[in-house]
Design an enzyme around this catalytic site. Structure first.
Site, mmCIF file in Angstrom:
data_model
loop_
_atom_site.group_PDB
_atom_site.id
_atom_site.type_symbol
_atom_site.label_atom_id
_atom_site.label_comp_id
_atom_site.label_asym_id
_atom_site.label_seq_id
_atom_site.Cartn_x
_atom_site.Cartn_y
_atom_site.Cartn_z
ATOM 1 N N GLN A 50 0.641 -1.391 0.156
ATOM 2 C CA GLN A 50 -0.020 -0.070 -0.111
ATOM 3 C C GLN A 50 0.828 1.218 -0.160
ATOM 4 O OE1 GLN A 50 -3.321 0.366 -0.286
ATOM 5 N NE2 GLN A 50 -3.766 -1.851 0.145
ATOM 6 N N HIS B 107 -0.735 -3.684 -8.772
ATOM 7 C CA HIS B 107 -2.410 -3.029 -9.134
ATOM 8 C C HIS B 107 -2.854 -2.302 -7.976
ATOM 9 C CE1 HIS B 107 -4.401 -5.711 -6.085
ATOM 10 N NE2 HIS B 107 -3.318 -6.458 -6.028
ATOM 11 N N THR C 194 8.642 -18.328 -16.325
ATOM 12 C CA THR C 194 8.797 -17.195 -17.633
ATOM 13 C C THR C 194 8.419 -15.742 -16.874
ATOM 14 O OG1 THR C 194 8.635 -19.094 -19.048
ATOM 15 C CG2 THR C 194 8.389 -16.500 -19.814
ATOM 16 N N CYS D 174 -15.442 -11.462 3.858
ATOM 17 C CA CYS D 174 -16.127 -12.766 3.586
ATOM 18 C C CYS D 174 -15.093 -13.932 3.169
ATOM 19 C CB CYS D 174 -17.229 -12.288 2.693
ATOM 20 S SG CYS D 174 -18.268 -11.183 3.346
HETATM 21 C C1 LIG Z 1 -3.146 -6.069 -1.702
HETATM 22 C C2 LIG Z 1 -2.359 -6.425 -0.658
HETATM 23 C C3 LIG Z 1 -1.695 -7.510 -0.566
HETATM 24 C C4 LIG Z 1 -1.663 -8.368 -1.644
HETATM 25 O O1 LIG Z 1 -1.237 -8.205 -2.934
HETATM 26 P P1 LIG Z 1 -1.179 -9.008 -4.193
HETATM 27 O O2 LIG Z 1 -0.349 -8.438 -5.074
HETATM 28 O O3 LIG Z 1 -2.808 -8.510 -4.564
HETATM 29 O O4 LIG Z 1 -1.111 -10.303 -3.882
HETATM 30 C C5 LIG Z 1 -0.469 -7.696 0.321
HETATM 31 N N1 LIG Z 1 -0.496 -6.790 1.428
HETATM 32 C C6 LIG Z 1 -1.006 -5.683 1.711
HETATM 33 C C7 LIG Z 1 -0.718 -4.663 2.502
HETATM 34 C C8 LIG Z 1 -1.936 -5.420 0.473
HETATM 35 O O5 LIG Z 1 -2.600 -4.424 0.577
#
Ligand SMILES: *Cc1c(COP(=O)(O)O)cnc(C)c1O
Length: 394
Positions: A194, A216, A255, A341
């Protein structure tokens, strides 16, 4: 037409709600998408193919991306290991360190409010005979550094503390934690999923040894992330968790996903270049939302008022049925509640419970995640609806 038909779901005909769930994921930025496109069809080669142009193009693109991501956290390119995201990076860091350093000790320190992608690998290690200390947090969501100090033992091999919390946005004092770990010669891992590109991160100044990243949450694609692994002072060895072709210097086979990697770097570059501007804008929107919502007398803020991500607002409502509130807001705004959930079962957020909330209060909580594409108009609309819904349910 494609073979896979989209289900004709009733939601598709609805007016789309305002998106305020940027801690869950973000849309791919148009500039990121454009940077990715050539690597799907023209320059589609395998970066490990050393015998032809297609491979060279992909390899060159990955090299540039790796450099950009490394530079953004003051690391070197060799210290970046691409993974499928922060979940995999956390697993690789925690299990990889445990497997490499178990002869030195079998104790790990982490925090109750970590993401499941840290807590669950720790629980798994516990089942293998490791001991885990889960530090509590204060009512503002911050850890007590003194408690961290006293939790570290001679057999502690790793401390894992996230940079920014995904529910309440709280920013832990990462540089102070890094200093404590370095003084005690314990490795320090931070989940920065984050935090990346939203707050300044410098693995040397902050004495971070391993750091998990993902694309993402910052307008890159899903399914790509990285683990930073320190190579000097000290050099860290982690045991691979995926075995195969030996990519990423043997630490993560598979890969390399060139388009996602190129997009990840582009996303980081954009977010770093516009960091202060963008965070100021998010802060302004958050403050507007909070100013409006704090008219209510049954609302309370979760997490530290200022030591938090600019785009995060997390609130609880007393004497409100959380499920009813979510149902009322669903058509208007895409947000998350204080419940998770998992399959058919609903459980209250472990983060809010760690702050001392009751189950009911945790359920009656909302996380707003404000991002790059939100406007003041949207925030005003959301505020109107939250105020009206809470008043009608109260
Ligand atoms: C979104 C998130 C993850 C998981 O990341 P992904 O790339 O979706 O596996 C792990 N830790 C925190 C703090 C996140 O916000």
């Amino acid at each position: 037409m494609g073979i896979v038909a989209l289900p004709r779901h009733r939601y598709f005909s609805m007016q789309r709600p305002i998106y305020l769930d940027c801690h869950a994921t973000t849309p791919v930025d148009e500039r990121v998408l454009q940077a990715m496109l050539p690597y799907f069809r023209e320059s589609f080669g395998n970066p490990a193919s050393v015998g032809h142009l297609y491979g060279w193009e992909a390899e060159a693109a990955v090299k540039l991306a790796r450099e950009a991501i490394a530079t953004s956290i003051n690391a070197t390119p060799e210290e970046i290991i691409f993974t499928s995201g922060a979940t995999e990076a956390n697993n690789l860091a925690i299990k990889g360190v445990a497997e490499s350093y178990h002869s030195k000790g079998r104790h790990i320190v982490t925090v109750q409010t970590e993401h499941r992608a840290v807590l669950d690998p720790c629980a798994y290690l516990q089942s293998l005979g490791f001991e885990i200390t889960y530090l509590p947090v204060k009512s503002d969501g911050l850890i007590d550094l003194q408690e961290l100090e006293s939790a570290i033992r001679p057999d502690t091999i790793l401390v894992s503390v996230m940079a920014a919390n995904n529910e309440i946005g709280v920013l832990q004092p990462i540089a102070d934690i890094g200093q404590i770990c370095r003084d005690r010669q314990v490795l320090f891992h931070s989940d920065a999923a984050q935090a990346i590109a939203k707050i300044p991160l410098d693995v040397n100044a902050m004495q971070i040894d391993l750091m998990s990243l993902t694309a993402h949450k910052i307008y890159g694609a899903k399914g790509i992330g990285a683990l930073y692994v320190r190579r000097r002072n000290p050099r860290i060895n982690i045991a691979p968790q995926l075995h195969g072709g030996g990519q990423e210097r043997g630490m993560r086979s598979g890969t390399l996903y060139t388009p996602q990697i190129v997009g990840f770097a582009k996303a980081v570059e954009i977010a770093i270049a516009s960091q202060s501007e963008e965070q100021q804008q998010a802060l302004k929107l958050r403050q507007h939302l909070w100013n409006r919502l704090s008219e209510l007398d049954n609302i309370r803020l979760n997490g530290h008022p200022t030591q938090r991500l600019a785009g995060n607002l997390n609130v609880s409502f007393t004497n409100i049925n959380g499920a009813a509130l979510m149902l009322a807001l669903q058509p208007i705004v895409a947000i998350s509640s204080g419940s998770a959930c998992t399959s058919a079962k609903t459980t209250p957020s472990h983060v809010l419970i760690s702050l001392g909330h009751s189950k009911e209060l945790a359920y009656a909580s909302i996380r707003f995640g404000i991002g790059r594409f939100n406007t003041l108009d949207q925030i005003a609309t959301v505020a109107d609806h939250v105020l009206a819904s809470v008043r009608s349910l109260n």
